[in-house]
Design an enzyme around this catalytic site. Structure first.
Site, PDB file in Angstrom:
ATOM      1  N   TYR A  98     -15.281   4.847   3.516  1.00 55.61           N
ATOM      2  CA  TYR A  98     -16.122   4.149   2.542  1.00 55.61           C
ATOM      3  C   TYR A  98     -17.595   4.510   2.725  1.00 55.61           C
ATOM      4  CZ  TYR A  98     -12.208   1.362   0.880  1.00 55.61           C
ATOM      5  OH  TYR A  98     -11.019   0.967   0.310  1.00 55.61           O
ATOM      6  N   GLU A 140      -6.954  -3.908   3.100  1.00 56.63           N
ATOM      7  CA  GLU A 140      -6.215  -2.768   3.663  1.00 56.63           C
ATOM      8  C   GLU A 140      -5.880  -2.998   5.129  1.00 56.63           C
ATOM      9  OE1 GLU A 140      -8.828   0.453   2.540  1.00 56.63           O
ATOM     10  OE2 GLU A 140      -8.605  -0.160   0.430  1.00 56.63           O
ATOM     11  N   GLY A 276       9.285   4.255 -15.563  1.00 62.15           N
ATOM     12  CA  GLY A 276       8.863   2.919 -15.139  1.00 62.15           C
ATOM     13  C   GLY A 276      10.024   2.000 -14.828  1.00 62.15           C
ATOM     14  N   PRO A 391      -4.173   7.123 -11.831  1.00 62.27           N
ATOM     15  CA  PRO A 391      -5.384   6.319 -11.991  1.00 62.27           C
ATOM     16  C   PRO A 391      -5.143   5.132 -12.919  1.00 62.27           C
ATOM     17  CG  PRO A 391      -5.863   8.656 -12.252  1.00 62.27           C
ATOM     18  CD  PRO A 391      -4.375   8.522 -12.242  1.00 62.27           C
TER      19      PRO A 391
END
Length: 398
Positions: A98, A140, A276, A391
């Site tokens: 990060y 996380e 899906g 995305p």
């Protein structure tokens, strides 16, 4: 929440940042990959970079998070953060990355907005970034702890134990550990990342749902071959279709994902289109194994019956669950599926319980259409959950 001094600055500059966030995201990735080319080769999806979808997703998430801080200062967009954090964990993202993102992102903001980025503006948006980043880092960390692994250490080598052609464009791969140890459990609806080495040496990663409940010794993923367009969009799925054979090994992550079957006996709606169907299959297997006694409405849409992955398996599972009903839509080939309706899925005519919880997975237009149908029927937005592979462009279009 944002500090008092940053709120008016972010509110005043959000339109300018929002108007230029696409260019900012593009310059950010250009800078990042120039500095660390191995990230494009071995971490980021080259197809999504080439198409611009990753840039749109980054722009959408930042803009959505900043807007949420301004519009709802006492709450945090935890659903959005959880979805991003699970994807990051499946890739093995670590907290120190990060800082790298921060450096290149804020350099890109300065390049695009120039003198408009005063020290006051920079400080306010720095606060926005670290509020989002630290929230993701914390989520996380909990995901890694729950998975029983160190930060970023999510990968293991697994052997392909079985291969089954489901349709002309979909293949199932059964996976087992190389030493015969248990594969480990997962929650119905979760996915794994799969990493393969391509002919040019790149080690590209894609996510695939676990399409069947765990047997203790085998996992199963189902891979749809991506054929649309030129370039690297379908390079991993094509490699798996052409090269993955029984006895081969591939790198697979621990399971992650927050589109998971809830406990309890409340009514469910499981809506899917195309590939899906895979997380919904995992949920249906679990419900059948548990002899669940809860109302389940199953929706699936596809181009044609022969393009519907796991069609017979899905039908058998629905027949096994006493309270389950299935509704099918195909654009063609109805002579092979007289029980189906023609065209695209339409949930407006379905009778749904007031307290139904809905799960959607499929192409974005399909999910938006079904979500709109459900909201018009009175299903609360917070009761509708979705999964996106690749995305998350939903945020940028809402």
């Amino acid at each position: 929440m944002l500090s008092e001094q940053s709120v008016p600055v972010v509110r005043a500059t959000l339109p300018a940042i929002g108007a230029n966030i696409g260019e900012i995201a593009e310059r950010f990735y250009t800078r990042l990959f120039a500095d660390r080319p191995e990230l494009l080769r071995d971490l980021f999806n080259r197809g999504n970079q080439a198409s611009g979808e990753q840039q749109k997703a980054l722009a959408g998430s930042i803009a959505a998070f900043a807007a949420a801080l301004i519009e709802h200062p006492d709450t945090r967009p935890d659903v959005m953060l959880s979805r991003i954090a699970n994807k990051h964990a499946s890739l093995g993202i670590t907290a120190d990355q990060y800082k790298l993102v921060h450096r290149h992102l804020f350099a890109a903001i300065g390049e695009v907005l120039g003198d408009a980025v005063t020290p006051e503006v920079a400080a306010a948006w720095d606060e926005v970034y670290w509020l989002m980043a630290n929230a993701l880092i914390a989520i996380e960390a909990r995901l890694y702890q729950a998975a029983g692994t160190a930060e970023g250490d999510v990968w293991r080598t697994m052997e392909i134990a079985g291969r089954q052609e489901e349709t002309a464009d979909a293949v199932s791969l059964e996976l087992r550990t190389t030493d015969g140890s248990p594969t480990g459990s997962f929650r119905p609806g979760q996915y794994v990342s799969v990493q393969v080495e391509l002919p040019d040496g790149a080690r590209q990663i894609r996510q695939y749902s676990l399409s069947r409940t765990s047997t203790g010794t085998l996992w199963r993923i189902t891979v749809k071959r991506v054929r649309d367009g030129a370039g690297p969009e379908g390079e991993v799925s094509s490699w798996l279709h052409e090269n993955a054979r029984v006895g081969d090994t591939i790198n697979v992550s621990r399971p992650f994902g927050d589109l998971v079957l809830p406990e309890g006996d409340g009514p469910l709606l499981l809506a899917s289109a195309g590939i899906g169907v895979t997380p919904m299959l995992s949920m249906l297997h679990h419900l059948a194994d548990e002899a669940a006694d809860r109302p389940v409405t199953v929706i699936h849409a596809d181009r044609a019956p022969f393009d519907h992955p796991h069609r017979d398996e899905q039908r058998r599972l629905v027949e096994t669950i006493p309270g389950a009903r299935m509704h099918l839509w195909y654009e063609e080939g109805l002579e092979h599926a007289p029980e189906a309706s023609h065209g695209r899925a339409d949930a407006t005519g379905l009778e749904l319980p007031e307290d139904v919880t809905a799960y959607l997975c499929g192409p974005l237009p399909f999910m938006r259409a079904v979500r709109g149908d459900l909201i018009r029927q009175g299903v609360p937005a917070q009761a509708i959950h979705y999964e996106v592979f690749g995305p998350d462009l939903w945020l940028g279009g809402e």
